[in-house]
Scaffold this motif. Structure first.
Motif, PDB file in Angstrom:
ATOM      1  N   VAL A 256       0.835  -1.194   0.000  1.00 40.95           N
ATOM      2  CA  VAL A 256       0.000   0.000   0.000  1.00 40.95           C
ATOM      3  C   VAL A 256       0.876   1.252   0.000  1.00 40.95           C
ATOM      4  N   ARG A 257       1.951   1.225   0.804  1.00 42.59           N
ATOM      5  CA  ARG A 257       2.864   2.362   0.859  1.00 42.59           C
ATOM      6  C   ARG A 257       3.513   2.604  -0.496  1.00 42.59           C
ATOM      7  N   VAL A 259       2.297   1.825  -3.481  1.00 45.60           N
ATOM      8  CA  VAL A 259       1.304   2.381  -4.407  1.00 45.60           C
ATOM      9  C   VAL A 259       1.066   3.864  -4.101  1.00 45.60           C
ATOM     10  N   LYS A 260       0.985   4.204  -2.814  1.00 49.92           N
ATOM     11  CA  LYS A 260       0.783   5.597  -2.428  1.00 49.92           C
ATOM     12  C   LYS A 260       1.920   6.478  -2.951  1.00 49.92           C
ATOM     13  N   ASP A 261       3.167   6.010  -2.787  1.00 53.20           N
ATOM     14  CA  ASP A 261       4.317   6.777  -3.250  1.00 53.20           C
ATOM     15  C   ASP A 261       4.295   6.950  -4.766  1.00 53.20           C
ATOM     16  N   ARG A 262       3.902   5.888  -5.498  1.00 52.85           N
ATOM     17  CA  ARG A 262       3.847   5.978  -6.955  1.00 52.85           C
ATOM     18  C   ARG A 262       2.793   6.976  -7.410  1.00 52.85           C
ATOM     19  N   LEU A 263       1.639   6.951  -6.729  1.00 52.21           N
ATOM     20  CA  LEU A 263       0.581   7.901  -7.077  1.00 52.21           C
ATOM     21  C   LEU A 263       1.005   9.339  -6.805  1.00 52.21           C
ATOM     22  N   GLN A 264       1.666   9.555  -5.668  1.00 51.36           N
ATOM     23  CA  GLN A 264       2.110  10.909  -5.337  1.00 51.36           C
ATOM     24  C   GLN A 264       3.111  11.431  -6.351  1.00 51.36           C
ATOM     25  N   VAL A 271      -1.238  12.036  -1.417  1.00 49.74           N
ATOM     26  CA  VAL A 271      -2.187  10.923  -1.540  1.00 49.74           C
ATOM     27  C   VAL A 271      -2.211  10.131  -0.237  1.00 49.74           C
ATOM     28  N   THR A 272      -3.394   9.798   0.225  1.00 47.93           N
ATOM     29  CA  THR A 272      -3.564   8.944   1.400  1.00 47.93           C
ATOM     30  C   THR A 272      -4.408   7.745   1.006  1.00 47.93           C
ATOM     31  N   ILE A 273      -3.944   6.552   1.399  1.00 42.48           N
ATOM     32  CA  ILE A 273      -4.698   5.326   1.113  1.00 42.48           C
ATOM     33  C   ILE A 273      -5.102   4.691   2.433  1.00 42.48           C
ATOM     34  N   GLU A 274      -6.397   4.554   2.645  1.00 43.52           N
ATOM     35  CA  GLU A 274      -6.928   3.889   3.833  1.00 43.52           C
ATOM     36  C   GLU A 274      -7.409   2.504   3.420  1.00 43.52           C
TER      37      GLU A 274
END
Length: 304
Positions: A256-257, A259-264, A271-274
């Motif tokens: 998840v971390r 993916v969050k970094d890639r999106l940012q 970007v925050t992923i819950e």
């Protein structure tokens, strides 16, 4: 018509010479020491005829740096003249250039090139502060005491001090607040054990008896300013700090971390992923409409 403040700001931008009125030659009279070399040209003055500036804001001088400057003066002479004002007793008082004067005496020089200016006590103090701020930073406590002296002796407002030294009013106010710290804490700031940022954080504890102990702990542990701020807030709000400690943030799945970094990186936005057991939501934050328009174009191919 330009205001006095605007004129002063333009003067500061032109350097020290614009702040210094030239010594005037008395008409039809024998030239006096204050009138010689009128026009800003330097003259050689005996170093033992020069007295220290009583308005000097710098309280410490690095011995090693003075020795280096003295060696340079021995080899090349004084490149930049000091600024002095004539006194009624035939002596001269420094306005700016104390390091050069001290180093010249250390180098065994009998004279030093100097430019004469006729200035008031207030102008001499102004010029000393400006000269030090422009050439080498004073430590935070020296700056604080200089501003306090301008306020106490010359009744300047914070706005006036800011205008005359090229700083904003908030900075002046923050420096003056440092004088509320206990003497032991001020000494730590002056010696470099604590920075201006540390001191500002510790000001929140100024009415607490454990301030000095806390400052000693910050210095001993070499805490960063952010760590100091966190510690101070924990001391001021212990219940909130305990609650935060009792509910540690759950571990984030590495996938998840990633993916969050890639999106940012791709979106250039926070970007925050819950995520909980494969279900959750993605939150994309934007700070202005232009960011939203760019996001819309990237996700939906729609131009706003």
């Amino acid at each position: 018509m330009a205001s006095i403040t605007d004129n002063k700001r333009r003067a500061l931008g032109k350097g020290l010479d614009s702040l210094l009125p030239r010594v005037q030659t008395p008409a039809a009279s024998t030239p006096t020491p204050s009138a010689e070399h009128e026009g800003g040209k330097p003259r050689e003055i005996a170093v033992d005829l020069i007295d220290r500036n009583p308005f000097q804001t710098r309280s410490t001088f690095d011995d090693a740096q003075l020795s280096e400057l003295a060696a340079s003066i021995t080899a090349n002479g004084v490149v930049q003249p000091v600024l002095v004002r004539p006194q009624a007793n035939g002596r001269f008082q420094l306005i700016a250039g104390e390091r050069r004067w001290r180093a010249s005496m250390q180098a065994g020089k009998k004279t030093i090139p100097a430019i004469l200016r006729q200035v008031s006590d207030e102008q001499a103090m102004e010029i000393t502060i400006v000269e030090n701020l422009q050439r080498a930073d004073l430590n935070p406590m020296e700056q604080a005491r200089a501003f306090e002296r301008l306020s106490r002796e010359f009744h300047m407002t914070q706005e006036q001090m800011a205008t005359r030294t090229g700083k904003d009013r908030t900075s002046v106010a923050n420096f003056l607040r440092l004088l509320k710290l206990p003497g032991t804490v001020q000494n730590r700031v002056e010696s470099g054990e604590l920075t201006f940022g540390h001191a500002r954080a510790l000001l929140a504890l100024v009415d607490r008896p454990d301030l000095e102990k806390t400052a000693a702990r910050v210095a001993a542990l070499s805490l960063s300013v952010r760590q100091t701020e966190t510690m101070v807030q924990g001391m001021l709000n212990p219940e909130k700090a305990e609650k935060k400690e009792s509910k540690p943030e759950p571990p984030v799945d590495p996938n998840v971390r990633e993916v969050k970094d890639r999106l940012q990186r791709a979106l250039g936005l926070k970007v925050t992923i819950e995520d909980k057991n494969g279900r959750g939501k993605v939150i994309i934050e934007y700070g202005k409409l232009e960011d939203f328009d760019t996001l819309l174009e990237q996700l939906a191919g729609v131009r706003a």
